[in-house]
Design a protein around this motif. Structure first.
Motif, mmCIF file in Angstrom:
data_model
loop_
_atom_site.group_PDB
_atom_site.id
_atom_site.type_symbol
_atom_site.label_atom_id
_atom_site.label_comp_id
_atom_site.label_asym_id
_atom_site.label_seq_id
_atom_site.Cartn_x
_atom_site.Cartn_y
_atom_site.Cartn_z
ATOM 1 N N ILE A 187 0.815 -1.220 0.000
ATOM 2 C CA ILE A 187 0.000 0.000 0.000
ATOM 3 C C ILE A 187 0.850 1.272 0.000
ATOM 4 O O ILE A 187 0.333 2.350 -0.282
ATOM 5 C CB ILE A 187 -0.973 0.019 1.197
ATOM 6 C CG1 ILE A 187 -0.214 -0.070 2.527
ATOM 7 C CG2 ILE A 187 -1.984 -1.118 1.090
ATOM 8 C CD1 ILE A 187 -1.105 0.060 3.739
ATOM 9 N N ASP A 188 2.145 1.162 0.295
ATOM 10 C CA ASP A 188 2.993 2.349 0.277
ATOM 11 C C ASP A 188 4.459 1.915 0.286
ATOM 12 O O ASP A 188 4.791 0.805 0.710
ATOM 13 C CB ASP A 188 2.706 3.239 1.490
ATOM 14 C CG ASP A 188 3.280 4.636 1.337
ATOM 15 O OD1 ASP A 188 3.678 4.984 0.206
ATOM 16 O OD2 ASP A 188 3.344 5.366 2.341
ATOM 17 N N LYS A 189 5.339 2.803 -0.203
ATOM 18 C CA LYS A 189 6.776 2.537 -0.136
ATOM 19 C C LYS A 189 7.529 3.847 0.033
ATOM 20 O O LYS A 189 7.064 4.924 -0.379
ATOM 21 C CB LYS A 189 7.266 1.801 -1.381
ATOM 22 C CG LYS A 189 7.322 2.645 -2.648
ATOM 23 C CD LYS A 189 7.964 1.878 -3.793
ATOM 24 C CE LYS A 189 8.073 2.740 -5.063
ATOM 25 N NZ LYS A 189 8.723 1.999 -6.170
ATOM 26 N N LYS A 190 8.691 3.751 0.649
ATOM 27 C CA LYS A 190 9.548 4.913 0.864
ATOM 28 C C LYS A 190 10.973 4.512 0.500
ATOM 29 O O LYS A 190 11.477 3.486 0.978
ATOM 30 C CB LYS A 190 9.471 5.371 2.324
ATOM 31 C CG LYS A 190 10.318 6.599 2.642
ATOM 32 C CD LYS A 190 10.172 6.980 4.116
ATOM 33 C CE LYS A 190 11.013 8.192 4.453
ATOM 34 N NZ LYS A 190 10.902 8.550 5.893
ATOM 35 N N ILE B 15 8.605 -0.539 3.151
ATOM 36 C CA ILE B 15 7.364 -0.911 2.477
ATOM 37 C C ILE B 15 6.272 -1.125 3.520
ATOM 38 O O ILE B 15 6.487 -1.813 4.532
ATOM 39 C CB ILE B 15 7.542 -2.189 1.639
ATOM 40 C CG1 ILE B 15 8.551 -1.943 0.513
ATOM 41 C CG2 ILE B 15 6.206 -2.657 1.057
ATOM 42 C CD1 ILE B 15 8.886 -3.179 -0.278
ATOM 43 N N LYS B 16 5.117 -0.543 3.252
ATOM 44 C CA LYS B 16 3.950 -0.769 4.094
ATOM 45 C C LYS B 16 2.929 -1.601 3.315
ATOM 46 O O LYS B 16 2.754 -1.401 2.114
ATOM 47 C CB LYS B 16 3.329 0.551 4.535
ATOM 48 C CG LYS B 16 4.214 1.362 5.466
ATOM 49 C CD LYS B 16 3.518 2.634 5.934
ATOM 50 C CE LYS B 16 4.407 3.416 6.892
ATOM 51 N NZ LYS B 16 3.735 4.644 7.378
ATOM 52 N N GLY B 17 2.300 -2.535 4.003
ATOM 53 C CA GLY B 17 1.333 -3.392 3.334
ATOM 54 C C GLY B 17 0.241 -3.873 4.265
ATOM 55 O O GLY B 17 0.281 -3.632 5.486
ATOM 56 N N ARG B 18 -0.725 -4.516 3.672
ATOM 57 C CA ARG B 18 -1.788 -5.190 4.429
ATOM 58 C C ARG B 18 -1.595 -6.690 4.265
ATOM 59 O O ARG B 18 -1.426 -7.183 3.143
ATOM 60 C CB ARG B 18 -3.169 -4.757 3.946
ATOM 61 C CG ARG B 18 -3.616 -3.411 4.484
ATOM 62 C CD ARG B 18 -5.083 -3.149 4.172
ATOM 63 N NE ARG B 18 -5.263 -2.938 2.736
ATOM 64 C CZ ARG B 18 -5.303 -1.737 2.164
ATOM 65 N NH1 ARG B 18 -5.179 -0.646 2.901
ATOM 66 N NH2 ARG B 18 -5.466 -1.610 0.857
ATOM 67 N N ILE B 19 -1.651 -7.407 5.372
ATOM 68 C CA ILE B 19 -1.401 -8.832 5.350
ATOM 69 C C ILE B 19 -2.481 -9.554 6.156
ATOM 70 O O ILE B 19 -2.960 -9.035 7.172
ATOM 71 C CB ILE B 19 0.009 -9.142 5.917
ATOM 72 C CG1 ILE B 19 0.396 -10.600 5.672
ATOM 73 C CG2 ILE B 19 0.105 -8.784 7.390
ATOM 74 C CD1 ILE B 19 1.852 -10.877 5.996
ATOM 75 N N LYS B 20 -2.885 -10.722 5.684
ATOM 76 C CA LYS B 20 -3.878 -11.522 6.398
ATOM 77 C C LYS B 20 -3.173 -12.622 7.174
ATOM 78 O O LYS B 20 -2.423 -13.416 6.611
ATOM 79 C CB LYS B 20 -4.892 -12.119 5.423
ATOM 80 C CG LYS B 20 -5.855 -11.099 4.850
ATOM 81 C CD LYS B 20 -6.972 -11.760 4.052
ATOM 82 C CE LYS B 20 -7.975 -10.734 3.564
ATOM 83 N NZ LYS B 20 -9.090 -11.359 2.808
#
Length: 266
Positions: A191-194, A221-226
């Motif tokens: 969902i995002d990166k820097k 890196i930002k993400g959504r994880i299940k």
């Protein structure tokens, strides 16, 4: 006529016993097939050699693609004894191999001891089990067993992963919106990166670079994880514990994560 049959049976009692045994077996078989209600259980199986402690090669992608939801293994009478209810697979640390997990419905016989027999073998968590489907034959290890349908409870968490001293091409390859589909659902999404320039002159192995042809990058890196929650820990893909400070084995459709550390999970 009836008396002749009686005399014949008496005179040939070995033959009489033989036919009586055949008739008994036939009656028992007919009773089991048509009148005894079958017993079904639900298991989660990790595909592999079958013995959980044995280290063997994991399935490759060509093998994984042969597992189909709804496929059945049939007995000699044409009735199903095993059915695949779900298929999930996760790449193994940047290789071409996968961890594959199946939820299956099995026709079993429950013993007086409370154990279950599947194809004349006792089964339970940790037990090896073999299957012969029309298009694929495989072994596996039972990692969960239930008398009721197994329902996987996954929750969405936000995760931040970082990598230092990455090549610029790697930073460019990470695409926001990239996802990983595990065969059942999307379990990870970027969902995002820097991207920042690395300031250090040492790499992870402590090697000094006096001359750099290109500036290395720090990637966040930002993400959504299940994940599922087991014993107070977050678990991704059945076996990988997700916690700050641990390396993580992740993939997206167009990117394979390597040497990334978990910085935050919330």
């Amino acid at each position: 006529m009836f008396k002749k049959i009686i005399h014949f049976l008496i005179d040939n009692y070995f033959l009489s016993i033989f036919f009586a045994c055949i008739a008994f077996v036939a009656l028992v078989s007919i009773y089991k097939i048509f009148f005894v209600k079958p017993t079904y259980i639900y298991v989660k199986v990790k595909v592999g050699q079958g013995l959980w402690w044995a280290s063997t090669q994991k399935p490759s992608i060509w093998f994984v693609k042969n597992f189909k939801k709804g496929d059945q293994e049939l007995d000699l009478t044409g009735k199903p004894i095993a059915e695949i209810l779900s298929v999930r697979y996760y790449p193994w640390w940047g290789s071409n191999q996968y961890d594959v997990y199946l939820i299956m419905k099995l026709k079993v016989k429950k013993m007086s001891s409370g154990k279950y027999n599947f194809k004349r073998s006792a089964i339970g968590v940790g037990a090896p089990v073999d299957f012969e489907f029309p298009k694929v034959q495989f072994s596996g290890t039972i990692i969960d067993l239930s008398e009721k349908p197994i329902k996987e409870k996954l929750t969405i968490k936000n995760i931040t992963v970082v990598k230092k001293w990455a090549y610029p091409w790697e930073a460019e390859t990470v695409v926001i919106g990239d996802k990983y589909f595990d065969g059942e659902e999307i379990v990870f999404e970027i969902i995002d990166k820097k991207i920042e320039d690395s300031q250090e002159v040492y790499n992870l192995s402590g090697i000094y670079y006096p001359v750099e042809s290109e500036r290395k990058k720090n990637i966040t890196i930002k993400g959504r994880i299940k994940v599922s929650e087991k014993n107070g820990k977050f678990v991704f893909g059945e076996e990988q514990i997700i916690a700050p400070g641990k390396t993580i084995n992740l993939a997206a459709q167009n990117f394979q994560f390597q040497d990334y550390l978990v910085a935050k999970v919330d």
